[in-house]
Design a protein around this motif. Structure first.
Motif, mmCIF file in Angstrom:
data_model
loop_
_atom_site.group_PDB
_atom_site.id
_atom_site.type_symbol
_atom_site.label_atom_id
_atom_site.label_comp_id
_atom_site.label_asym_id
_atom_site.label_seq_id
_atom_site.Cartn_x
_atom_site.Cartn_y
_atom_site.Cartn_z
ATOM 1 N N ALA A 61 0.776 -1.227 0.027
ATOM 2 C CA ALA A 61 0.143 -0.026 0.147
ATOM 3 C C ALA A 61 0.756 1.310 0.063
ATOM 4 O O ALA A 61 0.571 2.157 -0.666
ATOM 5 N N GLN A 62 1.947 1.213 0.783
ATOM 6 C CA GLN A 62 2.768 2.481 0.794
ATOM 7 C C GLN A 62 3.496 2.622 -0.524
ATOM 8 O O GLN A 62 3.454 3.915 -0.944
ATOM 9 N N ILE A 101 0.701 4.169 -2.824
ATOM 10 C CA ILE A 101 0.468 5.353 -2.436
ATOM 11 C C ILE A 101 1.531 6.312 -2.971
ATOM 12 O O ILE A 101 1.359 7.382 -3.597
ATOM 13 N N TYR A 119 -3.730 8.275 -2.656
ATOM 14 C CA TYR A 119 -4.665 7.460 -1.935
ATOM 15 C C TYR A 119 -5.783 6.912 -2.915
ATOM 16 O O TYR A 119 -6.027 5.770 -2.776
ATOM 17 N N LYS A 122 -10.301 0.436 3.194
ATOM 18 C CA LYS A 122 -9.420 0.981 2.774
ATOM 19 C C LYS A 122 -8.852 2.249 4.183
ATOM 20 O O LYS A 122 -7.499 2.435 4.153
ATOM 21 N N VAL A 162 -4.862 2.496 5.409
ATOM 22 C CA VAL A 162 -4.106 3.599 5.318
ATOM 23 C C VAL A 162 -3.915 4.405 6.457
ATOM 24 O O VAL A 162 -2.700 4.759 6.933
ATOM 25 N N LEU A 182 -1.231 2.325 8.065
ATOM 26 C CA LEU A 182 -0.189 2.364 7.433
ATOM 27 C C LEU A 182 0.850 3.883 7.857
ATOM 28 O O LEU A 182 1.813 3.864 8.373
ATOM 29 N N LEU A 184 0.110 12.445 1.182
ATOM 30 C CA LEU A 184 -1.195 12.425 1.544
ATOM 31 C C LEU A 184 -1.740 13.801 2.001
ATOM 32 O O LEU A 184 -2.757 14.021 1.993
ATOM 33 N N VAL A 202 -7.749 9.134 8.652
ATOM 34 C CA VAL A 202 -6.316 9.094 7.991
ATOM 35 C C VAL A 202 -5.903 10.719 7.939
ATOM 36 O O VAL A 202 -4.754 10.597 8.289
#
Length: 192
Positions: free
Chosen positions: A15-16, A19, A24, A50, A54, A57, A107, A118
Motif C-alpha cells: 500500500a505504501q 500511495i 490515496y 481502505k 491507510v 500505514l 497524503l 487518515v
C-alpha cells in the motif's frame, strides 16, 4: 507460509508503494491482491476498509519516523548536525526519483478527500515533526549555532515546508539533485 502479521506487513508495504506511485485514490485492494498474491478477502480480514489500511500505514510510518528521530537525537547532539542528518536522510532517499518520498507529504496534498481518520494521522505526523524541529531550532538559538529570523516554531514550519516542497520539486522535475539544490542553501543560511 506467511504469518498473519507477515501478511499484514506485506499489505502495508505494498500500500505504501502504491500511495507513493499514485496517491490515496490511485490504488485498490485488487491492486494490492495482485502484487502480494493474495485474495481481496485476505486484505479485508486484516483491514476491513481502505481507510483502516491507510490509517494503520500512516500510524506505522509515524512510529518509524519517531524512532528514527529518537535515534538521531541519541547519536547526534548538535542542532546543525541534526538538521544536516535529517536533510541527508531525505537526500539519499530522493537521489533516485523512483525511490522513497514522504508518504505523509503526498497524503497531505490529498487531505480534502481523505477519510478523517487518515487525515488525523497525517496531521499528527506533521505536528510531531514540527515539534521536533522547533526543539532543534530552540537549542540552536540558545547555543548560537543557528541564526533564526523568526521564532523557533515558525522556523520549524518554514523548514518543514521547504523539505517537503523540495521533495515534490525533485519529483516534478524528475531530478533527485533538485532536493539538495533547494535544501543545502536553506541549511547554510541558518548556520552561524
Amino acid at each position: 507460509m506467511t504469518s498473519a502479521s507477515g501478511t499484514a506487513d506485506l499489505i502495508l508495504s505494498c500500500a505504501q508503494s502504491l500511495i507513493v506511485a499514485g496517491g490515496y485514490n490511485g490504488f485498490s485492494y485488487a491492486d494490492i491482491a495482485k502484487v502480494v498474491g493474495i485474495r481481496n478477502a485476505s486484505i479485508h480480514h486484516h483491514f476491513p476498509a481502505k481507510a483502516d489500511l491507510v490509517r494503520t500505514l500512516v500510524a506505522r510510518y509515524r512510529k518509524d519516523a519517531e524512532t528514527g528521530i529518537a535515534g538521531l537525537e541519541r547519536s547526534v547532539t548538535e542542532p546543525v548536525a541534526q538538521l544536516r542528518a535529517y536533510t541527508g536522510y531525505w537526500k539519499a532517499c530522493i537521489a533516485d526519483v523512483h525511490s522513497s518520498i514522504c508518504v505523509c507529504a503526498l497524503l497531505a496534498a490529498e487531505i480534502p478527500v481523505l477519510p478523517e481518520e487518515v487525515a488525523l494521522e497525517v496531521r499528527a505526523h506533521f505536528r510531531g515533526l514540527s515539534a521536533w524541529l522547533a526543539s532543534v531550532f530552540e537549542r540552536g538559538a540558545r547555543d548560537e549555532s543557528l541564526k533564526l529570523s523568526s521564532p523557533p516554531k515558525v522556523e520549524a514550519e518554514i523548514f518543514l515546508a521547504s523539505i517537503h516542497g523540495a521533495m515534490l520539486s525533485a519529483r516534478a522535475y524528475r531530478d533527485g539533485k533538485i532536493f539538495g539544490e533547494i535544501v543545502d542553501p536553506l541549511v547554510a543560511r541558518l548556520v552561524r
